[in-house]
Design a protein around this motif. Structure first.
Motif, PDB file in Angstrom:
ATOM      1  N   HIS B 124       0.738  -1.178  -0.185  1.00 51.55           N
ATOM      2  CA  HIS B 124       0.049  -0.133   0.066  1.00 51.55           C
ATOM      3  C   HIS B 124       0.902   1.402   0.043  1.00 51.55           C
ATOM      4  CE1 HIS B 124      -3.190  -2.535   2.066  1.00 51.55           C
ATOM      5  NE2 HIS B 124      -3.255  -2.693   0.901  1.00 51.55           N
ATOM      6  N   ALA B 140      -4.566  -6.525  -7.664  1.00 49.91           N
ATOM      7  CA  ALA B 140      -4.160  -5.828  -6.268  1.00 49.91           C
ATOM      8  C   ALA B 140      -4.841  -6.591  -5.265  1.00 49.91           C
ATOM      9  CB  ALA B 140      -4.703  -4.273  -6.423  1.00 49.91           C
ATOM     10  N   ASP B 142      -6.633  -6.154  -1.598  1.00 49.83           N
ATOM     11  CA  ASP B 142      -6.948  -5.167  -0.808  1.00 49.83           C
ATOM     12  C   ASP B 142      -6.630  -3.569  -1.115  1.00 49.83           C
ATOM     13  OD1 ASP B 142      -8.681  -5.532   1.283  1.00 49.83           O
ATOM     14  OD2 ASP B 142      -6.851  -6.416   2.805  1.00 49.83           O
ATOM     15  N   ARG B 143      -6.763  -3.356  -2.660  1.00 51.38           N
ATOM     16  CA  ARG B 143      -6.399  -1.985  -2.755  1.00 51.38           C
ATOM     17  C   ARG B 143      -6.905  -1.773  -4.185  1.00 51.38           C
ATOM     18  NH1 ARG B 143      -0.773   1.421  -3.297  1.00 51.38           N
ATOM     19  NH2 ARG B 143      -2.006   3.678  -3.179  1.00 51.38           N
ATOM     20  N   TYR B 144      -7.644  -0.524  -4.177  1.00 51.70           N
ATOM     21  CA  TYR B 144      -8.015   0.021  -5.539  1.00 51.70           C
ATOM     22  C   TYR B 144      -6.827   0.826  -6.135  1.00 51.70           C
ATOM     23  CZ  TYR B 144     -12.444  -0.397  -2.841  1.00 51.70           C
ATOM     24  OH  TYR B 144     -13.636  -1.005  -2.320  1.00 51.70           O
ATOM     25  N   VAL B 151      -9.098  -6.376  -8.137  1.00 55.10           N
ATOM     26  CA  VAL B 151      -9.050  -6.281  -6.768  1.00 55.10           C
ATOM     27  C   VAL B 151      -9.481  -7.505  -6.021  1.00 55.10           C
ATOM     28  CG1 VAL B 151      -9.479  -5.321  -4.605  1.00 55.10           C
ATOM     29  CG2 VAL B 151      -9.432  -3.897  -6.737  1.00 55.10           C
ATOM     30  N   SER B 186      -8.319   1.834   0.795  1.00 52.21           N
ATOM     31  CA  SER B 186      -8.366   0.200   1.018  1.00 52.21           C
ATOM     32  C   SER B 186      -9.730  -0.160   1.220  1.00 52.21           C
ATOM     33  CB  SER B 186      -7.132  -0.375   1.511  1.00 52.21           C
ATOM     34  OG  SER B 186      -7.526  -1.641   1.858  1.00 52.21           O
ATOM     35  N   LYS B 314     -14.289  -6.993  -8.962  1.00 58.84           N
ATOM     36  CA  LYS B 314     -13.863  -6.980  -7.629  1.00 58.84           C
ATOM     37  C   LYS B 314     -14.265  -8.268  -7.081  1.00 58.84           C
ATOM     38  CE  LYS B 314     -13.943  -5.174  -2.991  1.00 58.84           C
ATOM     39  NZ  LYS B 314     -14.619  -4.529  -2.007  1.00 58.84           N
TER      40      LYS B 314
END
Lengths: 329, 329
Positions: B124, B140, B142-144, B151, B186, B314
């Motif tokens: 992050h 990714a 746990d993160r945009y 994600v 996040s 996602k």
């Protein structure tokens, strides 16, 4: 995408000159070098690293083999090896060998296939003969794999002696001693020999529990501790010696059976990773210096990759004691 | 060492035919294929994988970026990702980004340099803009990081709700709530929002302690817990909610201050890695399914490497509760 030809054309030089700059080989005047670098920047030229590696016969990658990074000792080791090699311009390929029977062999084969430049192995699963066949850069962690392969390990004999002395000083008379599997030849056995020797000399009773080969997960240790208590029957102990996770699990079982640590039972752990400091009471430990072990392994593999050879090289590092609250004296 | 020419000569075919067999491309009769394989075996020919990778524009390597494998959650994740990708024929390059400020950027750049085919990032630290520039396979955790980058995360809102419900059912009235840093965007913040919302609704007092950004080591958590107790002054709490390591450290401090867990203070940990099961008492946890998270991340990166694209993808997985002995109800 810009090619090396485009760069040469823009800089007004030949492709060979650009290649010399890219590969940092042969003479190129500062003026020409600057022109080429300027052209690369303007054209946003990205060299194809695979092609460069092919040219150099180097991949810049070192394979690191451990049973699993889920074990804190190997996590610390891998973390530190990666940081050390990063500073030397190498990336690491990680292999947890616990997942597949032939994974170790496959990664060794990558040396032959030019995928990796070297291997640091911290696993104890493959036949030594397989290693002897491979004449490529290999560094072994805590294992003898043949005279061409340097070994990095701590002074396990000293570690065994320190653990024995602490438990003796604390007045222990009956000790549970978790031993590593004797199925492999490793310097780590020296700590068990020394520990057992001193205890025998001092007339202290030891119950030896030999752990299974190449099993490191919590489930197994929980099983082993349960199995130990079954086998002990009425035999009551006042001291524990084993690697971090199994020592902690044994200590917890003692606490669950309403005994006091360190009043009734003392405990000394071997490895001394951070988990010995997150339990209550924190565990007195013989600490392996993972940072320094990683540093030595990284140094040796870099030297081997650069053409140096070794015969019967063994790097031995010291251990230290970190006092926790599972011992009194 | 035997070359492709030697193989061709021995098999009585052209170099192009050998190449087609090596690269598994174009038609070669079974008979010819057998002759070539026989010749390779006799000559102990080892294909130069670098050259083959160059031809295929594939390295077979996925970079996996985490803050550090010394944190058990990331160790479990890396271990499982490596096992999943191994089954798909990929090796992993491991990068612990905590060691150097620009390491993350350097590994992303390896995508452009054809060293790795894809990146799974669980860190992050880097500006989202850097990721948007790269039109290569990235997943990714746990993160945009932009609409093109899938994600993978758990249902953190559900995780926050479950934790809140357990502490409420146990009658907690004053709770210490360790929050992740708000410096990054996040999905994990959702658990904090939901936890705080429910507690407010139920009239339960919360002391929010925001942890520093990108710090995960035990030393920092020890400092944070000490700092927490200094700030609390006379405020006494009866519940703890935080990720595994900080929750455990806080619980241990409570025990060291002669309070009883779970009688006086209840504790719920988030992540639920094995360390919640090696402490006494074992900690009631909201468990992230690292094996399934790894499986999804591996599946997505393989699809991207094979040319599939995603928009705003996602993948959300469920969490579960593992009851330990830090709660009663």
């Amino acid at each position: 995408m810009a090619s090396i030809k485009d760069v040469a054309q823009k800089a007004g030089v030949g492709v060979g000159t650009v290649s010399r700059v890219l590969n940092n080989s042969g003479y190129v005047s500062d003026e020409t070098r600057e022109k080429i670098e300027e052209a690369m920047k303007n054209l946003q030229y990205t060299p194809n690293e695979l092609a460069r590696n092919l040219y150099h016969k180097k991949s810049g990658i070192i394979a690191v083999l451990v049973p699993t990074v889920e074990i804190p000792f190997f996590a610390e080791l891998v973390h530190n090896i990666e940081a050390e090699l990063y500073n030397e311009g190498f990336k690491i390929m990680l292999c947890n060998t616990d997942k597949a029977h032939n994974a170790e062999l496959e990664y060794l084969d990558m040396l032959n296939r030019h995928i990796v430049d070297g291997v640091i192995t911290g696993v104890h699963s493959l036949d030594v003969e397989e290693y002897k066949k491979i004449k490529k850069p290999i560094v072994a962690f805590d294992r003898y794999l043949g005279e061409d392969i340097p070994v990095v390990a701590v002074d396990h004999k000293e570690g065994g002696r320190l653990a024995a002395e602490i438990l003796l000083k604390n007045g222990c008379k009956k000790i549970v001693h978790f031993r590593g599997s004797t199925a492999v030849e490793s310097p780590y056995h020296e700590r068990h020999f020394e520990f057992a020797r001193i205890m025998k000399e001092q007339g202290v009773e030891c119950f030896d529990y030999e752990l299974a080969w190449n099993k490191f997960d919590l489930e197994y240790y929980k099983y082993a501790v349960k199995d130990l208590f079954d086998r002990l029957d009425e035999w009551e102990f006042d001291g524990i010696f084993g690697t971090d996770l199994v020592a902690i699990e044994c200590m917890n079982e003692v606490i669950r059976r309403h005994k006091k640590v360190p009043k009734d039972v003392k405990c000394v752990a071997y490895d001394g990773t951070y988990i010995t400091q997150i339990v209550e009471p924190s565990v007195t430990s013989i600490v392996q210096p993972t940072k320094e072990l990683a540093k030595e392994a990284a140094r040796l593999i870099c030297e081997l990759v650069n053409g140096k050879t070794y015969k019967n090289e063994k790097v031995t590092l010291g251990v230290s004691v970190r006092k926790g609250r599972t011992t009194i004296e």
